[in-house]
Design an enzyme around this catalytic site. Structure first.
Site, PDB file in Angstrom:
ATOM      1  N   LYS A   1      84.221 -35.373  57.970  1.00 35.95           N
ATOM      2  CA  LYS A   1      83.018 -35.654  57.176  1.00 35.95           C
ATOM      3  C   LYS A   1      81.958 -36.348  58.045  1.00 35.95           C
ATOM      4  CE  LYS A   1      85.623 -36.085  52.835  1.00 35.95           C
ATOM      5  NZ  LYS A   1      86.005 -36.997  51.741  1.00 35.95           N
TER       6      LYS A   1
ATOM      7  N   HIS B   1      88.113 -34.435  54.940  1.00 32.97           N
ATOM      8  CA  HIS B   1      88.608 -33.705  53.775  1.00 32.97           C
ATOM      9  C   HIS B   1      89.787 -32.850  54.227  1.00 32.97           C
ATOM     10  CE1 HIS B   1      89.104 -31.092  50.371  1.00 32.97           C
ATOM     11  NE2 HIS B   1      89.126 -30.085  51.231  1.00 32.97           N
TER      12      HIS B   1
ATOM     13  N   TYR C   1      83.977 -28.316  45.957  1.00 35.30           N
ATOM     14  CA  TYR C   1      84.752 -29.230  45.118  1.00 35.30           C
ATOM     15  C   TYR C   1      85.073 -28.657  43.738  1.00 35.30           C
ATOM     16  CZ  TYR C   1      84.810 -32.913  48.573  1.00 35.30           C
ATOM     17  OH  TYR C   1      85.064 -33.630  49.718  1.00 35.30           O
TER      18      TYR C   1
ATOM     19  N   ARG D   1      97.889 -33.571  55.164  1.00 41.03           N
ATOM     20  CA  ARG D   1      97.679 -34.595  54.125  1.00 41.03           C
ATOM     21  C   ARG D   1      98.420 -35.881  54.478  1.00 41.03           C
ATOM     22  NH1 ARG D   1      94.037 -33.558  49.806  1.00 41.03           N
ATOM     23  NH2 ARG D   1      95.383 -34.641  48.339  1.00 41.03           N
TER      24      ARG D   1
ATOM     25  N   THR E   1      93.437 -41.056  49.474  1.00 42.96           N
ATOM     26  CA  THR E   1      91.967 -41.026  49.319  1.00 42.96           C
ATOM     27  C   THR E   1      91.282 -42.352  49.660  1.00 42.96           C
ATOM     28  OG1 THR E   1      92.184 -39.390  47.558  1.00 42.96           O
ATOM     29  CG2 THR E   1      90.117 -40.601  47.635  1.00 42.96           C
TER      30      THR E   1
ATOM     31  N   ASN F   1      85.759 -41.683  53.719  1.00 40.29           N
ATOM     32  CA  ASN F   1      87.149 -41.643  54.189  1.00 40.29           C
ATOM     33  C   ASN F   1      87.380 -40.618  55.305  1.00 40.29           C
ATOM     34  OD1 ASN F   1      86.941 -39.398  52.610  1.00 40.29           O
ATOM     35  ND2 ASN F   1      88.444 -40.018  51.083  1.00 40.29           N
TER      36      ASN F   1
ATOM     37  N   ARG G   1      93.098 -42.338  57.905  1.00 42.44           N
ATOM     38  CA  ARG G   1      92.265 -43.194  57.038  1.00 42.44           C
ATOM     39  C   ARG G   1      92.723 -44.655  57.087  1.00 42.44           C
ATOM     40  NH1 ARG G   1      92.259 -38.941  52.015  1.00 42.44           N
ATOM     41  NH2 ARG G   1      90.436 -37.711  52.588  1.00 42.44           N
TER      42      ARG G   1
ATOM     43  N   GLU H   1      89.760 -22.518  50.103  1.00 42.27           N
ATOM     44  CA  GLU H   1      88.792 -23.320  50.863  1.00 42.27           C
ATOM     45  C   GLU H   1      88.493 -22.695  52.237  1.00 42.27           C
ATOM     46  OE1 GLU H   1      90.082 -27.402  50.910  1.00 42.27           O
ATOM     47  OE2 GLU H   1      89.654 -27.648  48.780  1.00 42.27           O
TER      48      GLU H   1
HETATM   49  P1  AMP Z   1      89.486 -35.788  46.958  1.00 40.52           P
HETATM   50  O1  AMP Z   1      89.440 -34.336  46.620  1.00 40.52           O
HETATM   51  O2  AMP Z   1      90.451 -36.619  46.155  1.00 40.52           O
HETATM   52  O3  AMP Z   1      89.532 -36.051  48.459  1.00 40.52           O
HETATM   53  O4  AMP Z   1      88.061 -36.374  46.494  1.00 40.52           O
HETATM   54  C1  AMP Z   1      86.943 -35.907  47.103  1.00 40.52           C
HETATM   55  C2  AMP Z   1      86.210 -37.006  47.799  1.00 40.52           C
HETATM   56  O5  AMP Z   1      85.409 -37.689  46.837  1.00 40.52           O
HETATM   57  C3  AMP Z   1      87.057 -38.087  48.396  1.00 40.52           C
HETATM   58  O6  AMP Z   1      87.580 -37.725  49.640  1.00 40.52           O
HETATM   59  C4  AMP Z   1      86.067 -39.233  48.464  1.00 40.52           C
HETATM   60  O7  AMP Z   1      85.174 -39.109  49.554  1.00 40.52           O
HETATM   61  C5  AMP Z   1      85.292 -39.042  47.190  1.00 40.52           C
HETATM   62  N1  AMP Z   1      85.828 -39.765  46.032  1.00 40.52           N
HETATM   63  C6  AMP Z   1      86.960 -39.474  45.338  1.00 40.52           C
HETATM   64  N2  AMP Z   1      87.140 -40.350  44.337  1.00 40.52           N
HETATM   65  C7  AMP Z   1      86.091 -41.203  44.392  1.00 40.52           C
HETATM   66  C8  AMP Z   1      85.688 -42.347  43.610  1.00 40.52           C
HETATM   67  N3  AMP Z   1      86.391 -42.760  42.580  1.00 40.52           N
HETATM   68  N4  AMP Z   1      84.547 -42.980  43.958  1.00 40.52           N
HETATM   69  C9  AMP Z   1      83.813 -42.548  44.990  1.00 40.52           C
HETATM   70  N5  AMP Z   1      84.127 -41.490  45.755  1.00 40.52           N
HETATM   71  C10 AMP Z   1      85.249 -40.838  45.470  1.00 40.52           C
END
Ligand code: AMP
Length: 201
Positions: free
Chosen positions: A14, A159, A54, A119, A125, A156, A136, A170
């Protein structure tokens, strides 16, 4: 069934990963575990590309919202809403801003259990609670509370696709088949060969 060594997964470094000069470090971690890099490019994604990315998985909104609710319960935090979809609508908005803020590095990695391994190496996350030893956990300190306080996405670094099915969708979203290279790495012999012939002279 394809051999497990043919499994492919998508990784995107990212904008914060690029700005923190962690491209080499991140690539090195996947190389060291034995995975093979079969596609790579740098680009500044468009908002539409990120929104589509997403929402490829119809479950993403629910799962991501529920993860946030679970993390809040564990820390005794009170959220404005516990509706996973309302939470994720907001997250998607800030995520688009984050993911289009600068160049990212998109990659396809191939190898046995690549989705699961990536992963594991990337970590959970929320960097605050990601395990030590994960990318991370080792290289960043962001948290849900900081992201919420400042109305922004969690930074973080990476992805990584969540499942083999997600990986397939994806990869298609980020790469054309021509951008992916089929080739052999010499190290694959020691990882996958059945008889280990040809080592002794
Ligand atoms: P994920 O698919 O779980 O990786 O979520 C996508 C991305 O969204 C994460 O890698 C974070 O960068 C962001 N993200 C996920 N949950 C939150 C949250 N509660 N608040 C802010 N950013 C978030």
């Amino acid at each position: 069934m394809n051999h497990p060594k043919e499994e492919r997964t998508l990784v995107v470094i990212k904008p914060d990963g690029v700005q923190r000069s962690l491209i080499g470090e991140i690539i090195g971690r996947f190389e060291k575990v034995g995975l093979k890099l079969v596609a790579i490019k740098m680009l500044v994604p468009t908002p539409g590309h990120i929104e589509e990315h997403y929402t490829l998985d119809p479950e993403w909104k629910r799962i991501t919202g529920e993860k946030r609710v679970k993390a809040a319960k564990e820390k005794g935090e009170k959220l404005e809403t516990e509706d996973p979809f309302k939470i994720t609508d907001k997250i998607l908005e800030v995520l688009i801003k984050y993911m289009t803020s600068g160049p990212v590095v998109a990659m396809v990695w191939q190898g046995a259990h690549s989705t699961e391994l990536v992963r594991k190496i990337v970590g959970g996350t929320e960097p605050r609670s990601s395990d030590v030893g994960t990318i991370r956990g080792d290289y960043v300190l962001d948290s849900y509370i900081m992201a919420d306080t400042d109305s922004r996405a969690i930074r973080n670094l990476i992805h990584a696709s969540g499942s083999s099915k997600e990986s397939e969708a994806e990869i298609k979203h980020w790469f054309t088949p021509e951008e992916i290279t089929d080739y052999k790495l010499v190290s694959e012999q020691i990882l996958y060969d059945v008889n280990l012939d040809g080592i002794l002279e």
